[in-house]
Design a protein around this motif. Structure first.
Motif, mmCIF file in Angstrom:
data_model
loop_
_atom_site.group_PDB
_atom_site.id
_atom_site.type_symbol
_atom_site.label_atom_id
_atom_site.label_comp_id
_atom_site.label_asym_id
_atom_site.label_seq_id
_atom_site.Cartn_x
_atom_site.Cartn_y
_atom_site.Cartn_z
ATOM 1 N N UNK A 95 45.359 40.043 35.183
ATOM 2 C CA UNK A 95 44.760 40.937 36.176
ATOM 3 C C UNK A 95 45.561 42.225 36.304
ATOM 4 N N UNK A 96 46.921 42.098 36.323
ATOM 5 C CA UNK A 96 47.763 43.293 36.440
ATOM 6 C C UNK A 96 47.613 44.173 35.207
ATOM 7 N N UNK A 97 47.615 43.576 34.017
ATOM 8 C CA UNK A 97 47.463 44.351 32.798
ATOM 9 C C UNK A 97 46.145 45.095 32.736
ATOM 10 N N UNK A 98 45.057 44.451 33.177
ATOM 11 C CA UNK A 98 43.748 45.115 33.166
ATOM 12 C C UNK A 98 43.734 46.304 34.127
ATOM 13 N N UNK A 99 44.406 46.149 35.277
ATOM 14 C CA UNK A 99 44.465 47.247 36.234
ATOM 15 C C UNK A 99 45.219 48.441 35.690
ATOM 16 N N UNK A 100 46.344 48.197 34.987
ATOM 17 C CA UNK A 100 47.109 49.294 34.391
ATOM 18 C C UNK A 100 46.292 49.997 33.323
ATOM 19 N N UNK A 101 45.589 49.218 32.490
ATOM 20 C CA UNK A 101 44.764 49.826 31.439
ATOM 21 C C UNK A 101 43.659 50.699 32.011
ATOM 22 N N UNK A 122 49.374 28.319 34.604
ATOM 23 C CA UNK A 122 48.035 28.896 34.453
ATOM 24 C C UNK A 122 47.792 29.988 35.477
ATOM 25 N N UNK A 123 48.276 29.786 36.718
ATOM 26 C CA UNK A 123 48.115 30.804 37.749
ATOM 27 C C UNK A 123 48.884 32.069 37.417
ATOM 28 N N UNK A 124 50.116 31.913 36.911
ATOM 29 C CA UNK A 124 50.922 33.079 36.557
ATOM 30 C C UNK A 124 50.289 33.863 35.420
ATOM 31 N N UNK A 125 49.726 33.164 34.447
ATOM 32 C CA UNK A 125 49.086 33.831 33.318
ATOM 33 C C UNK A 125 47.866 34.638 33.782
ATOM 34 N N UNK A 126 47.076 34.057 34.676
ATOM 35 C CA UNK A 126 45.911 34.768 35.199
ATOM 36 C C UNK A 126 46.329 36.012 35.962
ATOM 37 N N UNK A 127 47.439 35.918 36.722
ATOM 38 C CA UNK A 127 47.927 37.078 37.472
ATOM 39 C C UNK A 127 48.352 38.192 36.532
ATOM 40 N N UNK A 128 49.049 37.841 35.428
ATOM 41 C CA UNK A 128 49.472 38.845 34.455
ATOM 42 C C UNK A 128 48.272 39.538 33.818
#
Length: 271
Positions: free
Chosen positions: A123-129, A115-121
């Protein structure tokens, strides 16, 4: 002699000593209650030495100290004796017992990590977008379309008027309170008695060194002309020998030590 003193401060003898001192001064429990603002039922329990029927130890010790001050005893001595008596007789509080957590209700460690890894992904995807959604052209267009906003002019601070250093000293009761106004250095009493809520008293301008004694500094408001003075002492604590001269009261606005209240354990120290 040591054995006799120890008997005075054991058990209900503390309350007996307070009751005897009160009767020697010709005071009733209602008189003490009016002076200390302590409910009569608590004063009765103190005289009976029934500590378990009173509130927490801190309040019990404070009530007894104020009681002793009003009837002419050493408040600190009585407070220490009651503190020792309460600590000797009352049972220590039992620490609460907590049930251990049911292992079946705790999520598996692997699930928590996933669950922690999914939340991190996410967050990173939203930042790139966000970084690619707006290019330089969009930023320029936003800048061109932005309306002109008038910047308000800074307003010069207005000088704060200095408090009046002279003027009539007026005492207004915010609750029923007993007080005494008197001239320092053994001078005459200017006023003594109980003031009702809303009642006012103006200290004579001819008074050379007016001072105040009261058991409820929180129940009065003192003003010098239009200037309100901070409370003269802690709530529910007897103050005496506090100067009511205009200059000394105004000095309290700056925290001047010369105007600090004098707390006295024995109300009989004032004239």
């Amino acid at each position: 002699m040591a054995e006799s003193e120890e008997q005075v401060f054991s058990g209900s003898a503390i309350g007996s000593r307070l009751r005897s001192a009160r009767e020697d001064k010709g005071m009733t429990l209602e008189d003490v209650a009016n002076r200390t603002r302590i409910p009569t039922r608590h004063l009765e329990k103190i005289e009976a030495g029934d500590w378990d029927a009173l509130p927490a130890a801190t309040y019990t010790v404070g009530f007894a100290r104020s009681f002793a001050d009003v009837v002419g005893l050493n408040g600190n001595e009585i407070a220490n004796a009651i503190r020792a008596e309460i600590g000797h007789n009352r049972r220590p509080a039992v620490a609460p017992i907590y049930e251990p957590t049911d292992p079946a209700r705790v999520p598996p460690k692997g699930l928590v990590i996933a669950a922690g890894a999914f939340a991190l992904l996410l967050a990173v995807g939203y930042g790139v977008w966000r970084s690619t959604a707006f290019d330089d052209g969009d930023a320029t267009q936003v800048a061109v379309q932005a309306p002109n906003v008038a910047v308000p002019k800074a307003v010069a601070p207005q000088p704060t008027p200095a408090p009046a250093t002279d003027g009539p000293v007026v005492i207004t009761a915010t609750d029923e309170v007993w007080l005494r106004i008197y001239e320092g250095n053994g001078g005459p009493r200017l006023k003594e008695g109980t003031m009702k809520a809303g009642e006012r008293y103006e200290v004579p301008a001819t008074a050379a060194a007016p001072q105040i004694l009261t058991g409820r500094p929180d129940a009065i408001q003192v003003t010098v002309g239009p200037t309100a003075i901070p409370q003269l002492g802690p709530a529910q604590r007897t103050i005496s020998n506090v100067s009511l001269k205009p200059a000394d009261l105004i000095a309290r606005l700056d925290g001047a030590s010369a105007a600090a209240p004098v707390l006295t354990p024995n109300a009989r120290s004032a004239p």
